[in-house]
Write an enzyme that holds these catalytic residues in place. Structure first.
Site, PDB file in Angstrom:
ATOM      1  N   ASP A 150      21.192   9.222 -36.204  1.00 39.39           N
ATOM      2  CA  ASP A 150      20.223   8.183 -35.838  1.00 39.39           C
ATOM      3  C   ASP A 150      20.742   7.373 -34.655  1.00 39.39           C
ATOM      4  O   ASP A 150      21.529   6.447 -34.824  1.00 39.39           O
ATOM      5  CB  ASP A 150      19.967   7.270 -37.043  1.00 39.39           C
ATOM      6  CG  ASP A 150      18.926   6.199 -36.747  1.00 39.39           C
ATOM      7  OD1 ASP A 150      18.267   6.283 -35.680  1.00 39.39           O
ATOM      8  OD2 ASP A 150      18.766   5.288 -37.588  1.00 39.39           O
ATOM      9  N   LYS A 177      20.392   2.156 -30.457  1.00 37.71           N
ATOM     10  CA  LYS A 177      21.349   1.314 -31.172  1.00 37.71           C
ATOM     11  C   LYS A 177      22.501   0.942 -30.245  1.00 37.71           C
ATOM     12  O   LYS A 177      22.811   1.691 -29.324  1.00 37.71           O
ATOM     13  CB  LYS A 177      21.917   2.084 -32.373  1.00 37.71           C
ATOM     14  CG  LYS A 177      20.964   2.250 -33.532  1.00 37.71           C
ATOM     15  CD  LYS A 177      21.648   2.948 -34.696  1.00 37.71           C
ATOM     16  CE  LYS A 177      20.692   3.131 -35.860  1.00 37.71           C
ATOM     17  NZ  LYS A 177      20.266   1.878 -36.481  1.00 37.71           N
ATOM     18  N   ARG A 190      11.437   5.658 -42.423  1.00 36.53           N
ATOM     19  CA  ARG A 190      10.134   5.525 -43.099  1.00 36.53           C
ATOM     20  C   ARG A 190       9.101   6.466 -42.482  1.00 36.53           C
ATOM     21  O   ARG A 190       8.160   6.883 -43.146  1.00 36.53           O
ATOM     22  CB  ARG A 190       9.700   4.049 -43.053  1.00 36.53           C
ATOM     23  CG  ARG A 190       9.502   3.507 -41.671  1.00 36.53           C
ATOM     24  CD  ARG A 190       9.513   1.975 -41.606  1.00 36.53           C
ATOM     25  NE  ARG A 190      10.865   1.412 -41.619  1.00 36.53           N
ATOM     26  CZ  ARG A 190      11.130   0.106 -41.555  1.00 36.53           C
ATOM     27  NH1 ARG A 190      10.144  -0.771 -41.514  1.00 36.53           N
ATOM     28  NH2 ARG A 190      12.382  -0.332 -41.569  1.00 36.53           N
TER      29      ARG A 190
HETATM   30  N1  BES Z   1      19.573   4.255 -40.568  1.00 32.62           N
HETATM   31  C1  BES Z   1      19.208   2.929 -40.272  1.00 32.62           C
HETATM   32  C2  BES Z   1      19.570   1.955 -41.376  1.00 32.62           C
HETATM   33  C3  BES Z   1      21.014   1.574 -41.483  1.00 32.62           C
HETATM   34  C4  BES Z   1      21.592   0.695 -40.602  1.00 32.62           C
HETATM   35  C5  BES Z   1      21.770   2.068 -42.513  1.00 32.62           C
HETATM   36  C6  BES Z   1      22.914   0.334 -40.744  1.00 32.62           C
HETATM   37  C7  BES Z   1      23.084   1.687 -42.664  1.00 32.62           C
HETATM   38  C8  BES Z   1      23.661   0.828 -41.774  1.00 32.62           C
HETATM   39  C9  BES Z   1      17.701   2.831 -40.066  1.00 32.62           C
HETATM   40  O1  BES Z   1      17.094   3.946 -39.538  1.00 32.62           O
HETATM   41  C10 BES Z   1      17.477   1.710 -39.107  1.00 32.62           C
HETATM   42  O2  BES Z   1      17.885   1.834 -37.993  1.00 32.62           O
HETATM   43  N2  BES Z   1      16.851   0.651 -39.579  1.00 32.62           N
HETATM   44  C11 BES Z   1      16.605  -0.486 -38.771  1.00 32.62           C
HETATM   45  C12 BES Z   1      15.207  -0.948 -39.053  1.00 32.62           C
HETATM   46  C13 BES Z   1      14.719  -2.001 -38.097  1.00 32.62           C
HETATM   47  C14 BES Z   1      14.545  -1.422 -36.719  1.00 32.62           C
HETATM   48  C15 BES Z   1      13.416  -2.535 -38.610  1.00 32.62           C
HETATM   49  C16 BES Z   1      17.624  -1.554 -39.158  1.00 32.62           C
HETATM   50  O3  BES Z   1      17.965  -1.652 -40.331  1.00 32.62           O
HETATM   51  O4  BES Z   1      18.099  -2.237 -38.276  1.00 32.62           O
HETATM   52 ZN    ZN Z   2      18.032   5.740 -39.838  1.00 27.96          ZN
HETATM   53 MN    MN Z   3      17.137   3.924 -37.396  1.00 30.80          MN
END
Ligand code: BES
Ligand code: ZN
Ligand code: MN
Length: 491
Positions: free
Chosen positions: A266, A273, A347
């Protein structure tokens, strides 16, 4: 590691090492008392060198009138506070000490300790899982492998009751499943690709006689999985939708569906990120890994349950073909989604997989996903976030979590949160802002599970450890296995 159950007395056990518990009040556990008496007080004499704190250890050798070569004393902490946590810590400390010894076999006289109201089966399962975790290694990608521990066999000194034998078979298979989940999580994304996960599912199908089906991009196009396809659009790795079925119960019995997020890496996509710790996003397929691990466990123990695993897997990459913030996609359900943040991709693949899971007419559906950083903020690394649209199912999951000590904490899933997903341009958006981030993520999924009895596990904080001990935990395989078995009526 081989485990066996056998009635044994601690002084007469002919083994490389006898493991005995001692409370911090310097009170010996019952088997330790016996060994102390037989050896003319050798244990009491050694107690000044053992703090008795949970997890402290002391090794003694060559005790008179004791058949075992070694005696390992393990601190159990204060007797009045002795409970699940202390028991688990003591077992792990014993396992870590045994790993460093030259002994080939050992007898673990900790398993018959009274741990509050827990059964001996519970003690046994926890011991086997804890020891197997302590002996797990991931060095297949290092030139220099760690030393192979000498220890090969552990005897669990318990009566050979049918129930305990069943608990041992369950724990062994669960540990095998959790090992698979850990290894899939630890493998980097250049090896553990969606194609690799599909190959692993096919391998499980061969080894355990399961049904497997892998849907390709063109199949997803036909099914109208516009949301899943949006996430994979910039990736050179082809996406897969893996369906793995294990039928251990009557054909007529509706299956439990397990849906696992399988983002093999990801990056965040166009909503890229930051660089720090981005490597950890190789663990973003941990939900998928836990589905494969749980199915391996259930099939391995021939559990009387029907399970269907549904795994949407792809990478989330930026690029010229990438989905962009503001893009609107049509999900398999027909509902349209405005993708305001491409990093909220889990999601987007899960929603289409959940819609797809409807065709198996599952009795219940549980999805497992490293879904939100917000869940880590809310619950830390101890509890998995639990959300459900059916309180009976939530209660069942909570009970299984407590039983397996693979713990969850239920979060609200009230309609009130749906407002945060409002969009001016599509049916709804894929993000709901910072407040309650794990809840709005679950609320998004809830829009795709109205026809299902559904629970969602957000394992973002529990699937792996960071820092020096970085690596996959194998959670929530113990929970999923226990859930399936309890659901089928097993104690
Ligand atoms: N895979 C991540 C969630 C995650 C982040 C898991 C850090 C473990 C550690 C997910 O796909 C993600 O990036 N979620 C975002 C959502 C936001 C953009 C609404 C998040 O949690 O920042
Ligand atoms: Zn993710
Ligand atoms: Mn993500």
């Amino acid at each position: 590691m081989e485990f066996s159950i056998k009635t044994l007395s601690p002084e007469a056990a002919k083994t490389g090492c006898v493991v005995l518990g001692v409370y911090s009040e310097k009170e010996l556990s019952a088997p330790a008392q016996r060994v102390d008496q037989k050896s003319n007080g050798a244990l009491r004499a050694a107690l000044p060198d053992l703090s008795g704190k949970t997890g402290s250890t002391l090794l003694l050798r060559g005790l008179a009138h004791v058949a075992a070569e070694r005696v390992l004393l393990v601190g159990l902490g204060a007797k009045k506070e002795f409970g699940e946590a202390a028991y688990r810590d003591a077992v792990r400390a014993a396992a870590n000490a045994l790993r460093e010894l030259g002994a080939r076999d050992a007898a673990l006289f900790l398993v018959d300790l009274k741990v509050r109201s827990r059964s001996l089966s519970w003690n046994l399962r926890q011991a086997v899982l804890g020891i197997r975790e302590a002996f797990y290694r991931f060095d297949e990608l290092k030139q220099k492998k760690g030393p192979t521990p000498s220890l090969e066999r552990i005897t669990l000194p318990l009566p050979p009751a049918a129930q305990l034998k069943q608990a041992l078979a369950e724990a062994r298979a669960t540990a095998d499943g959790a090992d698979l989940t850990r290894t899939l999580g630890n493998l980097p994304s250049n090896i553990c690709t969606p194609t690799y996960l599909a190959e692993q599912a096919k391998k499980l199908a061969r080894d355990y006689k399961l049904q497997v089906e892998v849907l390709e991009r063109k199949d997803m196009e036909k099914l109208g999985m516009g949301s899943f396809l949006a996430v994979t659009s910039a990736s050179a790795e082809p996406p897969k939708l893996i369906v793995l079925r294990y039928n251990g119960a009557a054909k007529s019995k509706a299956p439990i569906a397990l849906v696992g997020k399988g983002i093999t890496f990801d990056t965040g996509g166009i909503s890229l990120k930051p660089a720090g710790e981005m490597d950890e996003m190789k663990f973003d397929m941990s939900g998928a890994g836990s589905v494969l691990g749980a199915i391996r466990a259930l099939a391995g123990m021939k559990a009387p349950v029907n399970v269907v695993g549904v795994i949407p897997t792809c990478e989330n990459m930026p690029g010229g073909r990438a989905v962009k913030p503001g893009d609107i996609v049509t999900t398999m359900s027909g509902q349209t989604v405005e993708i305001l943040n491409t990093d909220a991709e889990g999601r987007l693949i899960l929603c289409d997989a959940l819609t797809y899971a409807e065709r198996y007419k599952p009795e219940v559906v549980i999805d497992i996903a490293t879904l939100t950083g917000a869940c880590v903020i809310a619950l830390g690394h101890i509890a998995t976030g639990l959300f459900a649209n059916d309180q009976r199912l939530a209660d069942e999951v909570r009970a299984a979590a407590d039983d397996s000590w693979d713990r969850v904490w239920q979060m609200p899933l009230w309609e009130d949160y749906q407002e945060q997903l409002r969009s001016n341009f599509a049916d709804f958006a894929n993000i709901g802002g910072r407040p309650g981030g794990s809840i709005t993520a679950a609320s998004f999924l809830a829009r795709f599970t109205r026809k299902l009895r559904w629970a969602h596990l957000d394992i973002a904080g529990t699937a792996w450890r960071s820092g020096r001990e970085k690596g996959s935990t194998g959670r929530p395989v113990p929970l999923l296995v226990r859930f399936a078995l309890r659901h089928a009526g097993r104690k």
